[in-house]
Design an enzyme around this catalytic site. Structure first.
Site, short mmCIF file in Angstrom:
data_model
loop_
_atom_site.label_atom_id
_atom_site.label_comp_id
_atom_site.label_asym_id
_atom_site.label_seq_id
_atom_site.Cartn_x
_atom_site.Cartn_y
_atom_site.Cartn_z
N ASN A 119 -11.52 90.70 37.32
CA ASN A 119 -11.41 92.02 36.70
C ASN A 119 -12.75 92.45 36.10
O ASN A 119 -13.72 91.71 36.08
CB ASN A 119 -10.30 92.01 35.63
CG ASN A 119 -9.60 93.35 35.53
OD1 ASN A 119 -10.20 94.39 35.74
ND2 ASN A 119 -8.31 93.31 35.22
N HIS B 220 -28.00 74.70 24.63
CA HIS B 220 -29.36 74.59 24.11
C HIS B 220 -29.53 73.30 23.32
O HIS B 220 -28.56 72.71 22.84
CB HIS B 220 -29.68 75.80 23.21
CG HIS B 220 -29.61 77.10 23.95
ND1 HIS B 220 -30.61 77.54 24.78
CD2 HIS B 220 -28.64 78.03 23.99
CE1 HIS B 220 -30.26 78.70 25.30
NE2 HIS B 220 -29.07 79.02 24.84
N THR C 105 -13.03 74.96 25.00
CA THR C 105 -14.15 74.05 24.73
C THR C 105 -13.97 72.70 25.41
O THR C 105 -14.91 71.90 25.42
CB THR C 105 -14.31 73.82 23.22
OG1 THR C 105 -13.09 73.24 22.71
CG2 THR C 105 -14.60 75.14 22.50
N LYS C 106 -12.77 72.41 25.95
CA LYS C 106 -12.55 71.14 26.64
C LYS C 106 -11.58 71.36 27.79
O LYS C 106 -10.93 72.41 27.89
CB LYS C 106 -12.01 70.08 25.67
CG LYS C 106 -10.68 70.42 25.04
CD LYS C 106 -10.26 69.35 24.05
CE LYS C 106 -8.90 69.67 23.45
NZ LYS C 106 -8.45 68.66 22.51
N ARG D 224 -5.81 75.39 22.57
CA ARG D 224 -4.95 74.21 22.53
C ARG D 224 -3.70 74.47 23.37
O ARG D 224 -3.27 75.62 23.51
CB ARG D 224 -4.52 73.90 21.10
CG ARG D 224 -5.65 73.47 20.19
CD ARG D 224 -5.14 73.21 18.77
NE ARG D 224 -6.19 72.69 17.91
CZ ARG D 224 -7.05 73.43 17.24
NH1 ARG D 224 -7.00 74.76 17.32
NH2 ARG D 224 -7.97 72.86 16.47
#
Length: 199
Positions: free
Chosen positions: A96, A126, A176-177, A191
């Site tokens: 999209n 970074h 993030t995981k 989660r």
């Protein structure tokens, strides 16, 4: 993994070669990096301008820009890529509007994936050292979105993440995981909030 500055500075490869290998490189160095991103972003703008007037031509340019594109892939401009050839999109996937991929990490999106508006896929990380960070050190990690997944609007996917097959990521989530197959995840950080029936 922390940056070993002496080893990184002694590495004679081009910044592009270091980037592709997933090693530390300096994104502000190496003219090939600036040339690639400038060319890719220029092509993204051309596709956006052409889309309403000649959709077939815009789709042909899109196919040439990416690493691989499956059959029946559909997209809505505008979109923003740093390195088009590092993005691979499977059959019948939909991207999209306001889709963005950042950095030179390889991104593989499977078949039958739904990507909502304003989704961001970030591959770079970074260096953490505040004295080295201004020197432009970063490394990239791949992102994989498996077949049948659905990313809601404004989802952010962080470097190195795999989103499992058929899973759903709720709008506005920051992933993030890794996400297992057949679940719904939501939140920041995302989660698991429920399981889906297994295929």
């Amino acid at each position: 993994m922390d940056l070993d500055l002496a080893t990184a500075l002694a590495d004679a490869r081009t910044e592009y070669d270091k980037m592709v290998a997933g090693d530390w490189y300096r994104y502000r160095y190496g003219p090939e990096l600036a040339d690639l991103t400038t060319s890719t972003q220029r092509t993204c703008r051309r596709i956006t301008a052409l889309y309403d007037e000649d959709r077939a031509a815009a789709q042909a340019m899109f196919r040439e820009l990416l690493g691989t594109v499956g059959e029946g892939v559909d997209f809505r401009p505008p979109f923003y890529l740093d390195y088009g050839h590092r993005l691979h999109v499977g059959d019948r996937t939909f991207l999209n509007a306001d889709f963005l991929t950042l950095g030179g990490g390889e991104i593989r999106i499977g078949a039958d994936v739904l990507i909502g508006p304003s989704v961001r896929l970030y591959t770079p990380t970074h260096v953490l050292d505040p004295e080295l960070r201004p020197q432009g050190w970063e490394r990239v990690s791949p992102i994989t979105i498996e077949d049948g997944a659905w990313l809601g609007g404004s989802v952010v996917v962080c470097p190195g993440v795999t989103i499992g097959a058929r899973s759903v990521v709720g709008a506005g989530s920051v992933v993030t995981k890794d996400v297992p197959p057949d679940v719904v995840v939501a939140g920041n950080p995302a989660r698991v909030v429920r399981e889906l029936p297994r295929a």
